[in-house]
Design a protein around this motif. Sequence first.
Motif, short mmCIF file in Angstrom:
data_model
loop_
_atom_site.label_atom_id
_atom_site.label_comp_id
_atom_site.label_asym_id
_atom_site.label_seq_id
_atom_site.Cartn_x
_atom_site.Cartn_y
_atom_site.Cartn_z
N ASP A 1 0.99 -1.06 -0.02
CA ASP A 1 0.03 -0.35 0.26
C ASP A 1 1.13 1.08 0.03
O ASP A 1 0.50 2.17 -0.22
CB ASP A 1 -1.18 0.16 1.11
CG ASP A 1 -0.07 0.27 2.09
OD1 ASP A 1 1.08 -0.26 2.71
OD2 ASP A 1 -0.97 0.02 3.62
N ALA B 1 2.29 -5.57 2.70
CA ALA B 1 1.12 -5.81 3.82
C ALA B 1 1.15 -7.60 4.12
O ALA B 1 0.50 -8.11 5.30
CB ALA B 1 -0.11 -5.57 3.14
N ARG C 1 0.80 -7.56 7.95
CA ARG C 1 -0.10 -6.79 8.58
C ARG C 1 -1.82 -5.42 8.34
O ARG C 1 -1.84 -6.23 6.80
CB ARG C 1 0.82 -4.58 8.44
CG ARG C 1 0.37 -4.05 8.09
CD ARG C 1 2.09 -3.18 8.45
NE ARG C 1 2.19 -3.24 6.77
CZ ARG C 1 1.67 -2.21 5.94
NH1 ARG C 1 0.99 -1.45 6.05
NH2 ARG C 1 2.49 -2.49 4.45
N GLU C 2 -2.68 -5.39 8.67
CA GLU C 2 -3.81 -5.62 8.21
C GLU C 2 -3.89 -3.89 8.67
O GLU C 2 -3.73 -3.19 9.67
CB GLU C 2 -5.38 -6.15 8.67
CG GLU C 2 -4.97 -7.37 8.02
CD GLU C 2 -5.95 -8.18 8.65
OE1 GLU C 2 -6.89 -8.96 7.77
OE2 GLU C 2 -6.45 -8.82 10.02
N THR C 3 -4.49 -3.29 8.04
CA THR C 3 -5.35 -1.38 8.08
C THR C 3 -6.45 -1.32 8.18
O THR C 3 -7.36 -2.18 7.05
CB THR C 3 -4.81 -0.75 7.19
OG1 THR C 3 -5.07 -0.86 5.69
CG2 THR C 3 -3.02 -1.08 7.14
N VAL C 4 -6.82 0.05 8.37
CA VAL C 4 -7.97 0.65 8.90
C VAL C 4 -8.23 1.11 6.41
O VAL C 4 -7.29 2.10 6.97
CB VAL C 4 -8.17 1.31 9.47
CG1 VAL C 4 -9.55 2.09 9.08
CG2 VAL C 4 -8.81 0.94 10.56
N PRO C 5 -8.74 0.03 6.13
CA PRO C 5 -9.03 0.59 4.41
C PRO C 5 -9.47 2.57 4.56
O PRO C 5 -10.82 2.75 5.24
CB PRO C 5 -10.18 0.21 3.60
CG PRO C 5 -11.38 -0.58 5.18
CD PRO C 5 -10.04 -1.00 6.40
N THR C 6 -8.63 3.23 3.95
CA THR C 6 -9.23 4.63 3.49
C THR C 6 -8.85 4.95 2.03
O THR C 6 -8.50 4.15 1.51
CB THR C 6 -8.15 5.19 4.37
OG1 THR C 6 -6.95 5.41 4.25
CG2 THR C 6 -8.02 5.42 6.28
N ILE C 7 -9.79 6.22 1.45
CA ILE C 7 -9.54 6.52 0.49
C ILE C 7 -9.14 7.26 0.12
O ILE C 7 -9.11 8.17 0.55
CB ILE C 7 -11.27 6.95 0.48
CG1 ILE C 7 -12.17 4.95 0.23
CG2 ILE C 7 -11.29 6.90 -1.64
CD1 ILE C 7 -13.17 5.75 -0.11
N ASN C 8 -8.33 7.46 -0.47
CA ASN C 8 -7.29 8.42 -0.93
C ASN C 8 -7.30 9.00 -2.25
O ASN C 8 -7.06 7.84 -3.62
CB ASN C 8 -6.14 8.84 -0.43
CG ASN C 8 -4.81 9.73 -0.37
OD1 ASN C 8 -5.03 10.42 -1.44
ND2 ASN C 8 -5.20 10.80 0.39
#
Lengths: 217, 217
Positions: free
Chosen positions: B94, B118, B152-159
């Motif tokens: 990412d 990730a 690793r996992e993440t909170v998905p965000t939109i950019n």
Amino acid sequence: MSGNGPDERAGAAADGAGGWPVDLTGVTETVVTTLGPNGLWNAAALGVFTGDEDGDSDSGAASKPPTATAKTWGNTRTRRNFRRQGEGYVQFVDDPVTFVDAALSISEHEAPVLESAAAWTRVAVESIDRGTENGTEWVAWRLRPLESAIERETVPTINRGFGAVVEATVAASRLGVVGYDDDQLRERLAYCESVVERAGGPRERAALERVRECADW
Amino acid sequence: MSGNGPDERAGAAADGAGGWPVDLTGVTETVVTTLGPNGLWNAAALGVFTGDEDGDSDSGAASKPPTATAKTWGNTRTRRNFRRQGEGYVQFVDDPVTFVDAALSISEHEAPVLESAAAWTRVAVESIDRGTENGTEWVAWRLRPLESAIERETVPTINRGFGAVVEATVAASRLGVVGYDDDQLRERLAYCESVVERAGGPRERAALERVRECADW
């Protein structure tokens, strides 16, 4: 996944009260829910701006978390509800259909937190600036996080179709708006459509259909 | 985060041996590393196709996980290494700079798994088709997952800036290629640049600089 009231989720709060549940940089496209006079929560797209290297010093002291701001354009439900209630729920979603519905249609819900929110932050909002651009009144708001929770984390993946749905949503929301060239917007929409056809999954294709239904396209 | 050899990570395998560490739909843009004759791992962008509703029946029995395929275009390091080694590491990244470097430059590493992955999947590859398009030879490969891990996992965000970097990378890789219109590609690059300037964070801006350096733009 489970319920959609915020109360039972406070235990999952990310940074305790106060912080955002993710590192924000640039403009993060979110969905905000705000409580309307009809007792329903209105979902709308909201671009959350965070100062990066410039070190915004709006809040006086050099404090974390960074200042987040957002603009509402026109006399929208979000603007009216922000003004009346002084707060809302900023949500991080990764479902393209939810995003399109919030951005382009009237989307009202009984509970503030959407099923598809991977994380959310309840924010206090305060208007800090206002102006007019091409005849549209905008209001700038400072967002102060009060409470956050992470519902679900994922392995980040890159899908060009997802990005194309977001771009199509932006373009569609500008059709017929003074200051934008409709031909150029329609050309961009056609390109987004070709990317979704080539690279999108079923949710991206459904989302593009929703763009087509909601917008004059 | 920690080391970058795959061995000590097998314990973190997502679905045990065999599956992918994420649900794949449509085309997922990944970075693949393949072992070269110089003993280094070459990182390159690879679009991984997964059959959605059509129910690909390549593998005979109606088996999960779904068939994943990818195409290499031209006589690239990835094609040569796939042919020689019969395998590679598909990685879900990412970080936009890592993605651009893999897509547009020669990027070689001592270990197969990149710092910014990730999640990763070691795949066995088998060529299943080939052809020529506008003078470029392509080979289609079936990817069979052998081993996976989530780092690793993440909170998905939109950019939107992130999406614009990916689109800029695609456009830049087509400059000067037969069958594409350079003027149209440069127009698209200019639009991507405007989105990164408006919505990107520092990593997106650095990534767009890399696109500019790597491509004839």
